[in-house]
Design a protein around this motif. Structure first.
Motif, PDB file in Angstrom:
ATOM      1  N   THR A  71      51.614  36.624  44.646  1.00 49.96           N
ATOM      2  CA  THR A  71      51.851  36.714  46.224  1.00 49.96           C
ATOM      3  C   THR A  71      52.875  35.589  46.506  1.00 49.96           C
ATOM      4  O   THR A  71      52.725  34.336  46.384  1.00 49.96           O
ATOM      5  N   VAL A  72      54.037  35.860  47.361  1.00 53.61           N
ATOM      6  CA  VAL A  72      54.914  34.925  47.724  1.00 53.61           C
ATOM      7  C   VAL A  72      54.996  35.162  49.179  1.00 53.61           C
ATOM      8  O   VAL A  72      54.960  36.306  49.840  1.00 53.61           O
ATOM      9  N   LYS A  73      55.176  33.935  49.910  1.00 47.11           N
ATOM     10  CA  LYS A  73      55.262  33.651  51.116  1.00 47.11           C
ATOM     11  C   LYS A  73      56.195  32.484  51.432  1.00 47.11           C
ATOM     12  O   LYS A  73      56.217  31.389  51.005  1.00 47.11           O
ATOM     13  N   ASP A  74      57.156  32.877  52.382  1.00 55.10           N
ATOM     14  CA  ASP A  74      58.148  31.794  52.622  1.00 55.10           C
ATOM     15  C   ASP A  74      58.718  31.138  51.486  1.00 55.10           C
ATOM     16  O   ASP A  74      59.100  29.904  51.346  1.00 55.10           O
ATOM     17  N   GLY A  75      59.137  31.954  50.210  1.00 53.38           N
ATOM     18  CA  GLY A  75      59.806  31.581  49.339  1.00 53.38           C
ATOM     19  C   GLY A  75      59.002  30.847  48.188  1.00 53.38           C
ATOM     20  O   GLY A  75      59.555  30.225  47.156  1.00 53.38           O
ATOM     21  N   ARG A  76      57.781  30.657  48.365  1.00 53.28           N
ATOM     22  CA  ARG A  76      56.642  30.008  47.362  1.00 53.28           C
ATOM     23  C   ARG A  76      55.655  31.091  47.161  1.00 53.28           C
ATOM     24  O   ARG A  76      55.287  31.833  47.777  1.00 53.28           O
ATOM     25  N   ILE A  77      55.240  30.670  45.790  1.00 51.80           N
ATOM     26  CA  ILE A  77      54.108  31.263  45.297  1.00 51.80           C
ATOM     27  C   ILE A  77      52.695  30.723  45.887  1.00 51.80           C
ATOM     28  O   ILE A  77      52.771  29.603  45.791  1.00 51.80           O
ATOM     29  N   ILE A  78      52.290  31.543  46.718  1.00 49.71           N
ATOM     30  CA  ILE A  78      50.965  30.990  47.344  1.00 49.71           C
ATOM     31  C   ILE A  78      49.568  31.935  46.652  1.00 49.71           C
ATOM     32  O   ILE A  78      48.408  30.937  46.936  1.00 49.71           O
ATOM     33  N   GLY A  79      49.972  32.517  45.735  1.00 46.31           N
ATOM     34  CA  GLY A  79      48.655  33.134  45.205  1.00 46.31           C
ATOM     35  C   GLY A  79      49.143  33.917  43.894  1.00 46.31           C
ATOM     36  O   GLY A  79      50.047  34.238  43.729  1.00 46.31           O
ATOM     37  N   ALA A  80      48.389  33.384  42.876  1.00 39.90           N
ATOM     38  CA  ALA A  80      48.494  33.937  41.346  1.00 39.90           C
ATOM     39  C   ALA A  80      47.219  34.231  40.876  1.00 39.90           C
ATOM     40  O   ALA A  80      46.187  33.551  40.880  1.00 39.90           O
ATOM     41  N   GLN A  81      47.179  35.378  40.024  1.00 40.42           N
ATOM     42  CA  GLN A  81      45.813  35.945  39.351  1.00 40.42           C
ATOM     43  C   GLN A  81      46.370  36.323  38.189  1.00 40.42           C
ATOM     44  O   GLN A  81      47.397  37.119  37.928  1.00 40.42           O
ATOM     45  N   TYR A  82      45.601  35.907  36.913  1.00 39.76           N
ATOM     46  CA  TYR A  82      45.927  36.283  35.702  1.00 39.76           C
ATOM     47  C   TYR A  82      44.570  36.825  35.334  1.00 39.76           C
ATOM     48  O   TYR A  82      43.451  35.927  35.588  1.00 39.76           O
ATOM     49  N   ASP A  83      44.332  37.914  34.635  1.00 44.00           N
ATOM     50  CA  ASP A  83      43.201  38.526  34.209  1.00 44.00           C
ATOM     51  C   ASP A  83      43.480  39.374  32.856  1.00 44.00           C
ATOM     52  O   ASP A  83      44.490  40.092  32.732  1.00 44.00           O
ATOM     53  N   ARG A  84      42.326  39.947  32.556  1.00 44.59           N
ATOM     54  CA  ARG A  84      42.356  41.080  31.590  1.00 44.59           C
ATOM     55  C   ARG A  84      41.180  42.100  31.909  1.00 44.59           C
ATOM     56  O   ARG A  84      40.214  41.593  32.361  1.00 44.59           O
ATOM     57  N   LYS A  85      41.459  43.455  31.469  1.00 44.91           N
ATOM     58  CA  LYS A  85      40.501  44.347  31.920  1.00 44.91           C
ATOM     59  C   LYS A  85      40.204  45.268  30.549  1.00 44.91           C
ATOM     60  O   LYS A  85      41.429  45.616  29.967  1.00 44.91           O
ATOM     61  N   ASN A  86      39.107  45.937  30.386  1.00 43.28           N
ATOM     62  CA  ASN A  86      38.948  46.807  29.404  1.00 43.28           C
ATOM     63  C   ASN A  86      39.084  48.305  30.085  1.00 43.28           C
ATOM     64  O   ASN A  86      39.670  48.217  31.182  1.00 43.28           O
ATOM     65  N   GLN A  87      38.942  49.123  29.434  1.00 41.99           N
ATOM     66  CA  GLN A  87      39.204  50.723  29.833  1.00 41.99           C
ATOM     67  C   GLN A  87      38.433  50.989  30.888  1.00 41.99           C
ATOM     68  O   GLN A  87      38.979  52.076  31.541  1.00 41.99           O
ATOM     69  N   LYS A  88      37.255  50.491  31.150  1.00 46.87           N
ATOM     70  CA  LYS A  88      36.546  50.634  32.341  1.00 46.87           C
ATOM     71  C   LYS A  88      36.800  49.936  33.560  1.00 46.87           C
ATOM     72  O   LYS A  88      36.330  50.362  34.573  1.00 46.87           O
ATOM     73  N   GLY A  89      37.945  49.145  33.331  1.00 46.67           N
ATOM     74  CA  GLY A  89      38.472  48.362  34.508  1.00 46.67           C
ATOM     75  C   GLY A  89      37.453  47.224  34.765  1.00 46.67           C
ATOM     76  O   GLY A  89      37.550  46.200  35.720  1.00 46.67           O
TER      77      GLY A  89
ATOM     78  N   PHE B   4      37.036  32.456  29.593  1.00 49.51           N
ATOM     79  CA  PHE B   4      38.399  33.108  29.895  1.00 49.51           C
ATOM     80  C   PHE B   4      38.640  33.013  31.403  1.00 49.51           C
ATOM     81  O   PHE B   4      39.760  32.604  31.624  1.00 49.51           O
ATOM     82  N   ARG B   5      37.488  32.964  32.022  1.00 48.41           N
ATOM     83  CA  ARG B   5      37.675  32.606  33.570  1.00 48.41           C
ATOM     84  C   ARG B   5      38.155  31.544  33.688  1.00 48.41           C
ATOM     85  O   ARG B   5      38.945  31.254  34.561  1.00 48.41           O
ATOM     86  N   ASP B   6      37.548  30.365  33.186  1.00 42.17           N
ATOM     87  CA  ASP B   6      38.214  28.928  33.291  1.00 42.17           C
ATOM     88  C   ASP B   6      39.594  28.661  32.938  1.00 42.17           C
ATOM     89  O   ASP B   6      40.490  28.057  33.838  1.00 42.17           O
ATOM     90  N   ILE B   7      40.076  29.507  31.696  1.00 45.76           N
ATOM     91  CA  ILE B   7      41.318  29.475  31.542  1.00 45.76           C
ATOM     92  C   ILE B   7      42.439  30.130  32.375  1.00 45.76           C
ATOM     93  O   ILE B   7      43.366  29.568  32.606  1.00 45.76           O
ATOM     94  N   ALA B   8      41.842  31.013  32.937  1.00 48.66           N
ATOM     95  CA  ALA B   8      42.823  32.081  33.792  1.00 48.66           C
ATOM     96  C   ALA B   8      42.975  31.272  34.966  1.00 48.66           C
ATOM     97  O   ALA B   8      44.092  31.308  35.644  1.00 48.66           O
ATOM     98  N   LEU B   9      41.742  30.698  35.646  1.00 47.68           N
ATOM     99  CA  LEU B   9      41.944  30.055  36.930  1.00 47.68           C
ATOM    100  C   LEU B   9      42.828  28.778  36.599  1.00 47.68           C
ATOM    101  O   LEU B   9      43.569  28.306  37.374  1.00 47.68           O
TER     102      LEU B   9
ATOM    103  N   GLN C 125      33.262  36.607  30.612  1.00 49.25           N
ATOM    104  CA  GLN C 125      33.628  35.635  29.689  1.00 49.25           C
ATOM    105  C   GLN C 125      34.014  34.385  30.653  1.00 49.25           C
ATOM    106  O   GLN C 125      35.016  34.248  30.989  1.00 49.25           O
ATOM    107  N   ASN C 126      33.075  33.400  30.686  1.00 46.95           N
ATOM    108  CA  ASN C 126      33.270  32.331  31.272  1.00 46.95           C
ATOM    109  C   ASN C 126      34.501  31.343  30.959  1.00 46.95           C
ATOM    110  O   ASN C 126      35.121  31.025  31.533  1.00 46.95           O
TER     111      ASN C 126
END
Length: 122
Positions: free
Chosen positions: A42-60, A70-75, A67-68
């Motif tokens: 998410t970009v606002k005023d030319g800056r990245i104000i939000g970033a989300q990185y994750d993975r999902k399986n076929q069920k979403g 992975f959650r720590d790594i993604a954050l 996986q705790n």
């Protein structure tokens, strides 16, 4: 004087064309093994104000919910980008995850430079 004028014009060009455009940008990348990774910026005023990185399986189902570690790594990776505003300075404990995040984030930053909001696939 010509050198100064040329330098100023060059800097104005670079700054004018490299500003991130406001919007929400996301990309998904499908992998073998029936899972998908994604990054959302998410970009606002030319800056990245939000970033989300994750993975999902076929069920979403999100890896970060089951996986705790992975959650720590993604954050960590996502927060690193927001605080630094520089993909190249992002670091983390999982080199493969960092590499994947950087690849996908660079893709989105290119889209944000052009103001191409939306959902993309790699």
């Amino acid at each position: 004087m010509k050198k100064l004028l040329f330098t100023l014009m060059f800097l104005i060009n670079i700054l004018g064309f490299s500003a991130l455009q406001n919007g929400i940008y996301s990309v998904e990348k499908r992998h073998d093994g029936n899972w998908t990774s994604f990054v959302k910026l998410t970009v606002k005023d030319g800056r990245i104000i939000g970033a989300q990185y994750d993975r999902k399986n076929q069920k979403g189902e999100l890896f970060s919910m089951s996986q705790n570690s992975f959650r720590d790594i993604a954050l960590e990776i996502s927060r690193n980008l927001i605080s630094s505003q520089n993909v190249n300075s992002v670091t983390g404990k999982d080199a493969a995850a960092v590499s994947e995040f950087k690849e996908m984030s660079n893709f989105l930053i290119n889209k944000a430079n052009n103001g191409e909001t939306g959902d993309f696939k790699m």
